[in-house]
Scaffold this active site. Structure first.
Site, PDB file in Angstrom:
ATOM      1  N   ASP A  30     -15.550  41.485 108.459  1.00 20.44           N
ATOM      2  CA  ASP A  30     -15.629  42.552 109.320  1.00 20.44           C
ATOM      3  C   ASP A  30     -15.497  44.085 109.349  1.00 20.44           C
ATOM      4  O   ASP A  30     -14.234  44.252 108.572  1.00 20.44           O
ATOM      5  CB  ASP A  30     -15.110  41.776 111.029  1.00 20.44           C
ATOM      6  CG  ASP A  30     -15.701  42.459 111.850  1.00 20.44           C
ATOM      7  OD1 ASP A  30     -16.152  41.854 113.006  1.00 20.44           O
ATOM      8  OD2 ASP A  30     -15.248  44.185 112.222  1.00 20.44           O
ATOM      9  N   ASN A  86     -17.064  36.167 120.621  1.00 18.46           N
ATOM     10  CA  ASN A  86     -17.381  36.465 122.418  1.00 18.46           C
ATOM     11  C   ASN A  86     -18.785  36.265 123.238  1.00 18.46           C
ATOM     12  O   ASN A  86     -19.691  36.205 122.489  1.00 18.46           O
ATOM     13  CB  ASN A  86     -17.337  38.644 122.069  1.00 18.46           C
ATOM     14  CG  ASN A  86     -15.489  38.507 122.094  1.00 18.46           C
ATOM     15  OD1 ASN A  86     -14.772  38.370 122.093  1.00 18.46           O
ATOM     16  ND2 ASN A  86     -15.463  39.350 120.915  1.00 18.46           N
ATOM     17  N   GLN A  93     -18.628  40.907 123.792  1.00 15.53           N
ATOM     18  CA  GLN A  93     -19.862  41.325 122.975  1.00 15.53           C
ATOM     19  C   GLN A  93     -21.105  42.262 122.231  1.00 15.53           C
ATOM     20  O   GLN A  93     -21.152  43.066 123.233  1.00 15.53           O
ATOM     21  CB  GLN A  93     -20.943  39.958 123.289  1.00 15.53           C
ATOM     22  CG  GLN A  93     -21.774  39.625 121.929  1.00 15.53           C
ATOM     23  CD  GLN A  93     -22.741  37.835 122.228  1.00 15.53           C
ATOM     24  OE1 GLN A  93     -22.662  37.230 123.491  1.00 15.53           O
ATOM     25  NE2 GLN A  93     -23.523  38.274 121.205  1.00 15.53           N
ATOM     26  N   VAL A  95     -22.266  42.285 119.431  1.00 12.07           N
ATOM     27  CA  VAL A  95     -23.936  42.022 118.130  1.00 12.07           C
ATOM     28  C   VAL A  95     -25.067  40.798 118.658  1.00 12.07           C
ATOM     29  O   VAL A  95     -23.969  39.666 118.778  1.00 12.07           O
ATOM     30  CB  VAL A  95     -23.036  41.845 116.587  1.00 12.07           C
ATOM     31  CG1 VAL A  95     -24.582  41.517 115.943  1.00 12.07           C
ATOM     32  CG2 VAL A  95     -22.967  42.814 116.530  1.00 12.07           C
ATOM     33  N   HIS A  99     -21.821  34.233 115.993  1.00 13.20           N
ATOM     34  CA  HIS A  99     -20.593  34.690 115.711  1.00 13.20           C
ATOM     35  C   HIS A  99     -19.574  34.319 116.172  1.00 13.20           C
ATOM     36  O   HIS A  99     -19.250  34.189 117.081  1.00 13.20           O
ATOM     37  CB  HIS A  99     -21.216  35.813 114.832  1.00 13.20           C
ATOM     38  CG  HIS A  99     -20.284  36.985 115.233  1.00 13.20           C
ATOM     39  ND1 HIS A  99     -22.000  37.227 116.810  1.00 13.20           N
ATOM     40  CD2 HIS A  99     -19.426  37.719 116.378  1.00 13.20           C
ATOM     41  CE1 HIS A  99     -20.984  38.623 117.464  1.00 13.20           C
ATOM     42  NE2 HIS A  99     -20.278  38.752 116.708  1.00 13.20           N
ATOM     43  N   ILE A 100     -18.878  33.275 114.938  1.00 11.44           N
ATOM     44  CA  ILE A 100     -17.203  33.041 114.920  1.00 11.44           C
ATOM     45  C   ILE A 100     -16.588  34.581 114.088  1.00 11.44           C
ATOM     46  O   ILE A 100     -16.518  34.597 113.513  1.00 11.44           O
ATOM     47  CB  ILE A 100     -17.402  32.008 114.688  1.00 11.44           C
ATOM     48  CG1 ILE A 100     -17.365  31.006 115.925  1.00 11.44           C
ATOM     49  CG2 ILE A 100     -15.800  31.280 114.670  1.00 11.44           C
ATOM     50  CD1 ILE A 100     -17.571  29.320 115.040  1.00 11.44           C
ATOM     51  N   HIS A 101     -15.500  34.904 114.816  1.00 12.11           N
ATOM     52  CA  HIS A 101     -14.258  35.916 114.685  1.00 12.11           C
ATOM     53  C   HIS A 101     -13.468  34.803 113.903  1.00 12.11           C
ATOM     54  O   HIS A 101     -12.824  33.766 114.450  1.00 12.11           O
ATOM     55  CB  HIS A 101     -14.078  36.904 115.372  1.00 12.11           C
ATOM     56  CG  HIS A 101     -14.661  37.295 116.082  1.00 12.11           C
ATOM     57  ND1 HIS A 101     -14.972  38.353 115.699  1.00 12.11           N
ATOM     58  CD2 HIS A 101     -15.921  37.933 117.463  1.00 12.11           C
ATOM     59  CE1 HIS A 101     -15.417  40.056 116.335  1.00 12.11           C
ATOM     60  NE2 HIS A 101     -16.451  38.857 117.407  1.00 12.11           N
TER      61      HIS A 101
END
Ligand code: AMP
Length: 113
Positions: A30, A86, A93, A95, A99-101
């Site tokens: 990130d 998110n 959220q 973007v 996606h997974i953080h």
């Protein structure tokens, strides 16, 4: 439709520190890390948010979960990490490309806030 920022990472129009990639997903650090390790695991298919995934994405979503294990193993954080998705503005959220953080390297708290 204009490309998401993550599509531009996938196509190499934008540089990223990539840690994993296959036909279904890509993982990279990130740009604004919230922990000593903060990696995003992103689907190559553009699903704007988790709540818009459908039955046809079942295999992709399963694949993504298994890749969390692979990526955390590769980053030497397999025993201590947090994953976050998110979904929507109230969850912050920013973007709209699924996606997974993956976060690690510090103590996390609960409730997450
Ligand atoms: P979210 O707020 O859950 O949608 O997360 C989006 C994440 O993407 C944030 O943590 C951003 O810091 C991150 N991000 C945005 N642009 C980039 C980029 N070009 N490279 C890496 N991470 C990014």
């Amino acid at each position: 439709m204009s490309k998401t920022i993550f599509e531009k990472v996938i196509s190499r129009e934008i540089k990223a520190d990539i840690v994993y990639e296959d036909n279904w997903c890509i993982a990279f650090h990130d740009i604004n890390p919230q922990a000593p390790v903060h990696v995003l695991l992103v689907t190559k298919k553009v699903i704007p948010k988790l709540s818009e995934a459908s039955e046809e994405d079942a295999e992709l979503l399963g694949h993504l979960m298994l890749k969390v294990a692979d990526v955390t193993h590769k980053l030497n954080i397999k025993d201590n990490f947090r994953v976050v998705i998110n979904n929507g503005p109230m969850a912050c959220q920013t973007v709209y490309h699924l996606h997974i953080h993956i976060l690690s390297g510090r103590m996390f708290h609960w409730p997450p806030g």
